[in-house]
Enzyme design. Structure first.
Site, PDB file in Angstrom:
ATOM      1  N   ASP A 282       0.885  -1.159   0.024  1.00  0.00           N
ATOM      2  CA  ASP A 282       0.096   0.246  -0.052  1.00  0.00           C
ATOM      3  C   ASP A 282       0.812   1.027  -0.017  1.00  0.00           C
ATOM      4  O   ASP A 282       1.899   1.367   0.888  1.00  0.00           O
ATOM      5  CB  ASP A 282      -0.708   0.069   1.294  1.00  0.00           C
ATOM      6  CG  ASP A 282      -1.843   1.120   1.269  1.00  0.00           C
ATOM      7  OD1 ASP A 282      -2.771   1.359   0.335  1.00  0.00           O
ATOM      8  OD2 ASP A 282      -1.650   1.942   2.156  1.00  0.00           O
ATOM      9  N   GLU A 324       0.949  -0.630  -5.212  1.00  0.00           N
ATOM     10  CA  GLU A 324      -0.265   0.119  -5.263  1.00  0.00           C
ATOM     11  C   GLU A 324       0.147   1.652  -5.322  1.00  0.00           C
ATOM     12  O   GLU A 324       0.604   2.320  -4.283  1.00  0.00           O
ATOM     13  CB  GLU A 324      -1.301   0.147  -4.089  1.00  0.00           C
ATOM     14  CG  GLU A 324      -2.411   0.855  -4.177  1.00  0.00           C
ATOM     15  CD  GLU A 324      -2.586   1.991  -3.427  1.00  0.00           C
ATOM     16  OE1 GLU A 324      -3.424   2.963  -3.595  1.00  0.00           O
ATOM     17  OE2 GLU A 324      -1.493   2.496  -2.759  1.00  0.00           O
TER      18      GLU A 324
END
Length: 631
Positions: A282, A324
């Protein structure tokens, strides 16, 4: 591999020698001998000036050895299998699904009960949205982690997660979870100890006594969640300031401290030993800070990811990273390599698919496929139509300018179109994080609501299928937000929940819909959409040309038609033609004259005579197996 200095060679020999003296598993020692030189060099580049760099590296190797020693026989077998077939994820049979545990299954036990359906659908990859312990109320959808080793008690236990991973693996499905490693919640044990002044943790976060340093950093950083707080820092009750890029309760970790690297590597190894096969990394662009920069996509961010990879290659070599990075397209590509993130979301293709549907013009998407689709060997895109998150318009302004498009004005148009502010729009989206100072905003909504089904638009169902047909045929792993295959609509009840009302993304994170009961009834929207999804999935899985990422652009000479070739063997390829417009368009025979006259229609079945050209219906597409003419 970098050439080792004399000192580095001595360090490495000392560490490896210590492992051999302890009679460590020979398989692990071989991996250390292979990957430690690279890790040593990365540590030198990241932490060469830190007084405890060598001790941290030595402790890190001891941590990796303990993790390997406790890794199950089944997972070690998987490691060897994946090492023997490193491009396993490039198969045309790969199909991903993503969902929230509570919203889709209620609990981990409920997700386990859905495995027969996942197999029916053809999933080989299941991404469960954040499921670790997090603060009560607003936790940014679980992206504020309070413990990486404890599952949210409302969902189940870590033992249940490991059992689920094992059962999915038997079913041929790899388990994917989010690894939120840029920040933790303010309730994490590390954060609490840092605030309390525990020496070992004081340097885990970026905490400053006054505004001097925050002001200096914020001269060049940008606001990410302006609705929550201004700038990049929030004030603590004692008057100090802590870095919080996202929500005020998400505190950024200080990776300039090698102890933070070691701690997070330990959490990765723990999850790998629970049977997690892919970690969604992330917010990768934000993980390193440097004064005087935007603190996004700095070189050290890449070094960190490479170093984490080197650790995993020693102690859990089957585990992969998925990037991401919702940043400039050039920066997205920089995170993708066999030694960094083997998989990556493809946010540009996602955003430009929606752009094409709104404008009825496929040129920006076509341009992206021509110049920004190629990847290094041993890597893969994860192509998606929408996710749990908002849609940001991440195209490059310089690319748009080549087509006479003003990037700023075009983003404003797209935001207005998808939230219903343009006359005649088919979309029913909701704005997210509108910034009145900059005019920036993003869009939320389910695929069905954004594509026109909620509005009752006649082209809604076709747009849903067309968007997914593009995602399934451009290469890589197609990722389906579960519920979209039965045309799930927006759920506006989030506004009645105080923990969700301030975050419009909950509008498209609805619970598993009753429409699943209608998926075999083609008299319903859910049944028609599901049947067409099922047909595409079956065809994709039996089409070897769809394996991997390689794609050749094809010029259909029509602005509304996105076209490309997925190459096969011996001159036999698959030609994809997709009409994003609202009206049928003819593709003339001359345009198709580079192929033999007869083509196989993989979706509709039968043969197509290309000497007559062909007509694509409104929001229509074809997957044609063609033979390239020679001579």
């Amino acid at each position: 591999m970098p050439r080792l200095s004399e000192d580095a060679a001595v360090d490495i020999a000392r560490i490896v020698g210590g492992l051999k003296d302890d009679r460590v598993d020979d398989e692990f020692v071989v991996r250390v001998e292979t990957h430690l030189p690279r890790l040593h060099d990365l540590f030198r580049r990241l932490y060469g000036e830190h007084p405890h760099a060598y001790e941290s590296l030595r402790d890190l190797l001891a941590l990796a050895e303990r993790s390997w020693a406790t890794r199950s026989i089944e997972l070690k077998t998987l490691d060897r299998l994946r090492e023997a077939t490193p491009t396993w994820f490039e198969s045309q049979r790969m199909l991903g699904g993503v969902c929230y545990v509570d919203r889709y299954g209620g609990s981990l036990a409920g997700i386990r009960a859905q495995i027969p359906y996942f197999r029916e659908l053809g999933l080989t990859y299941l991404h469960l949205m954040p499921l670790f312990e997090s603060p009560e109320g607003n936790s940014d959808g679980g992206y504020a982690v309070s413990s990486y080793r404890s599952v949210d008690p409302a969902l189940g236990t870590m033992e249940e997660l490991a059992d689920l991973a094992a059962e999915l693996r038997v079913a041929g499905i790899s388990l994917v979870v989010d690894f939120i490693f840029n920040h933790t919640s303010n309730e994490h044990e590390w954060a609490q100890k840092a605030v309390a002044g525990v020496p070992e943790y004081e340097d885990f976060y970026l905490i400053f006594p006054d505004r001097t340093m925050p002001d200096a950093y914020e001269r060049t950083t940008r606001e990410i969640f302006p609705d929550d707080h201004a700038g990049s820092f929030v004030q603590l009750p004692d008057g100090r300031w802590v870095w919080a890029t996202f929500y005020h309760f998400q505190w950024d970790l200080n990776y300039a401290n090698p102890a933070v690297f070691q701690a997070m590597a330990g959490e990765m190894l723990f999850l790998a030993n629970q049977g997690i096969e892919i970690l969604r990394m992330d917010a990768v662009a934000f993980i390193w800070k440097r004064l005087g920069t935007a603190c996004e996509s700095l070189p050290e961010a890449h070094l960190l990811l490479q170093a984490f990879n080197a650790v995993l290659r020693m102690a859990a070599p089957s585990l992969l990273f998925k990037s991401e990075a919702i940043v400039h397209p050039d920066e997205v590509a920089e995170y993708i390599s066999p030694g960094e993130c083997q998989l990556s979301y493809n946010p540009l293709q996602m955003a430009l698919t929606w752009d094409a549907l709104a404008t009825r013009d496929g040129r920006l998407l076509q341009q992206a496929l021509e110049r920004r689709h190629a990847l290094p060997g041993g890597t893969s895109w994860v192509n998606y139509v929408r996710s749990h998150d908002d849609i940001g318009w991440t195209f490059a302004d310089e690319d748009a300018a080549e087509l006479g498009i003003d990037g700023y004005l075009h983003r404003r148009f797209l935001n207005d179109f998808y939230v219903g502010r343009v006359e005649g729009t088919f979309a029913r989206g909701v704005p997210f994080q509108e910034n009145p100072k900059t005019g920036d905003a993003r869009v939320t909504g389910t695929t069905a609501s954004l594509a026109g089904i909620e509005a009752g638009d006649a082209g809604g169902e076709d747009r849903v299928i067309l968007a997914h047909a593009i995602a399934m045929s451009t290469g890589g792993i197609p990722l389906l937000y579960l519920g979209d295959e039965v045309a799930q609509l927006n759920d506006y009840s989030y506004a009645e929940n105080p923990a969700e009302a301030g975050d419009s993304r909950w509008v498209h994170r609805a619970r598993r819909p009753a429409a699943y009961d209608d998926r075999t009834d083609v008299s319903t929207v859910a049944g028609r959409v599901f049947r067409r999804f099922d047909e595409l999935i079956v065809v994709r899985g039996s089409t070897p040309e769809f394996a991997g990422n390689e794609l050749w652009p094809f010029d259909a000479h029509l602005d509304s038609v996105v076209a490309y070739v997925r190459p096969g063997r011996h001159g036999v390829h698959v030609l994809v033609l997709a009409n994003v417009g609202d009206h049928p368009v003819p593709v003339d025979a001359l345009t198709l004259s580079g192929f033999d006259p007869m083509a196989e229609d993989l979706v509709a079945g039968g043969l197509v005579d290309l000497t007559e050209g062909l007509t694509l219906g409104a929001h229509g597409f074809v997957w044609l197996r063609v033979t390239q003419r020679t001579g």
